[in-house]
Design a protein around this motif. Structure first.
Motif, PDB file in Angstrom:
ATOM      1  N   ASP A  53       7.483   1.107  22.558  1.00 33.19           N
ATOM      2  CA  ASP A  53       7.187   2.505  22.846  1.00 33.19           C
ATOM      3  C   ASP A  53       7.095   3.317  21.558  1.00 33.19           C
ATOM      4  OD1 ASP A  53      10.507   3.244  24.119  1.00 33.19           O
ATOM      5  OD2 ASP A  53       9.780   3.369  22.082  1.00 33.19           O
ATOM      6  N   PHE A  54       6.591   4.508  21.676  1.00 36.64           N
ATOM      7  CA  PHE A  54       6.306   5.360  20.527  1.00 36.64           C
ATOM      8  C   PHE A  54       7.563   5.676  19.724  1.00 36.64           C
ATOM      9  CE2 PHE A  54       5.844   9.607  18.654  1.00 36.64           C
ATOM     10  CZ  PHE A  54       4.755   9.375  17.825  1.00 36.64           C
ATOM     11  N   ASP A  55       8.623   6.072  20.397  1.00 40.50           N
ATOM     12  CA  ASP A  55       9.858   6.439  19.690  1.00 40.50           C
ATOM     13  C   ASP A  55      10.396   5.278  18.857  1.00 40.50           C
ATOM     14  OD1 ASP A  55       9.816   9.030  20.680  1.00 40.50           O
ATOM     15  OD2 ASP A  55      10.971   8.489  22.461  1.00 40.50           O
ATOM     16  N   GLN A  56      10.324   4.074  19.423  1.00 42.79           N
ATOM     17  CA  GLN A  56      10.788   2.898  18.687  1.00 42.79           C
ATOM     18  C   GLN A  56       9.896   2.651  17.469  1.00 42.79           C
ATOM     19  OE1 GLN A  56      11.036  -0.694  20.990  1.00 42.79           O
ATOM     20  NE2 GLN A  56      11.503  -1.957  19.222  1.00 42.79           N
ATOM     21  N   ALA A  57       8.598   2.811  17.628  1.00 43.29           N
ATOM     22  CA  ALA A  57       7.674   2.607  16.512  1.00 43.29           C
ATOM     23  C   ALA A  57       7.955   3.588  15.380  1.00 43.29           C
ATOM     24  CB  ALA A  57       6.242   2.732  16.993  1.00 43.29           C
ATOM     25  N   VAL A  58       8.180   4.861  15.722  1.00 49.78           N
ATOM     26  CA  VAL A  58       8.474   5.870  14.714  1.00 49.78           C
ATOM     27  C   VAL A  58       9.764   5.522  13.985  1.00 49.78           C
ATOM     28  CG1 VAL A  58       9.085   8.299  14.364  1.00 49.78           C
ATOM     29  CG2 VAL A  58       7.168   7.696  15.865  1.00 49.78           C
ATOM     30  N   ALA A  59      10.773   5.116  14.735  1.00 45.64           N
ATOM     31  CA  ALA A  59      12.061   4.758  14.122  1.00 45.64           C
ATOM     32  C   ALA A  59      11.885   3.589  13.162  1.00 45.64           C
ATOM     33  CB  ALA A  59      13.081   4.419  15.209  1.00 45.64           C
ATOM     34  N   GLU A  60      11.114   2.591  13.540  1.00 50.10           N
ATOM     35  CA  GLU A  60      10.889   1.431  12.671  1.00 50.10           C
ATOM     36  C   GLU A  60      10.104   1.808  11.424  1.00 50.10           C
ATOM     37  OE1 GLU A  60       9.328  -1.956  14.763  1.00 50.10           O
ATOM     38  OE2 GLU A  60      10.968  -1.954  16.213  1.00 50.10           O
ATOM     39  N   ILE A  61       9.133   2.699  11.574  1.00 49.20           N
ATOM     40  CA  ILE A  61       8.359   3.142  10.403  1.00 49.20           C
ATOM     41  C   ILE A  61       9.262   3.894   9.436  1.00 49.20           C
ATOM     42  CG2 ILE A  61       6.523   4.727   9.657  1.00 49.20           C
ATOM     43  CD1 ILE A  61       5.029   3.886  12.266  1.00 49.20           C
ATOM     44  N   LYS A  62      10.072   4.817   9.971  1.00 47.99           N
ATOM     45  CA  LYS A  62      10.991   5.568   9.113  1.00 47.99           C
ATOM     46  C   LYS A  62      12.004   4.671   8.425  1.00 47.99           C
ATOM     47  CE  LYS A  62      10.680  10.024  11.422  1.00 47.99           C
ATOM     48  NZ  LYS A  62      11.382  11.056  12.203  1.00 47.99           N
TER      49      LYS A  62
END
Length: 67
Positions: A53-62
């Motif tokens: 999901d989007f939130d997980q992707a953002v967290a991994e990118i950060k």
């Protein structure tokens, strides 16, 4: 959605064509495009089980984590 269809018939009263107002045709096209997008999304989820999901992707990118 209400469709105000008029039918064109042959000499035996068999329906051959349909005429609808242009604004209703535009609505139909928009609905079909949205349905195509939904189907494509559903196919991609079935084909790719690595979906996150989007939130997980953002967290991994950060966090600098890329898979």
């Amino acid at each position: 959605m209400n469709i105000h269809a008029e039918y064109i018939v042959d000499e035996n009263l068999n329906k051959k064509s349909v005429v609808i107002p242009y604004s209703e045709w535009q609505e139909i096209i928009e609905e079909m495009e949205e349905l195509d997008e939904i189907r494509a999304y559903d196919r991609s989820k079935q084909e790719d089980d690595s979906f996150i999901d989007f939130d997980q992707a953002v967290a991994e990118i950060k966090a600098g984590k890329f898979e």
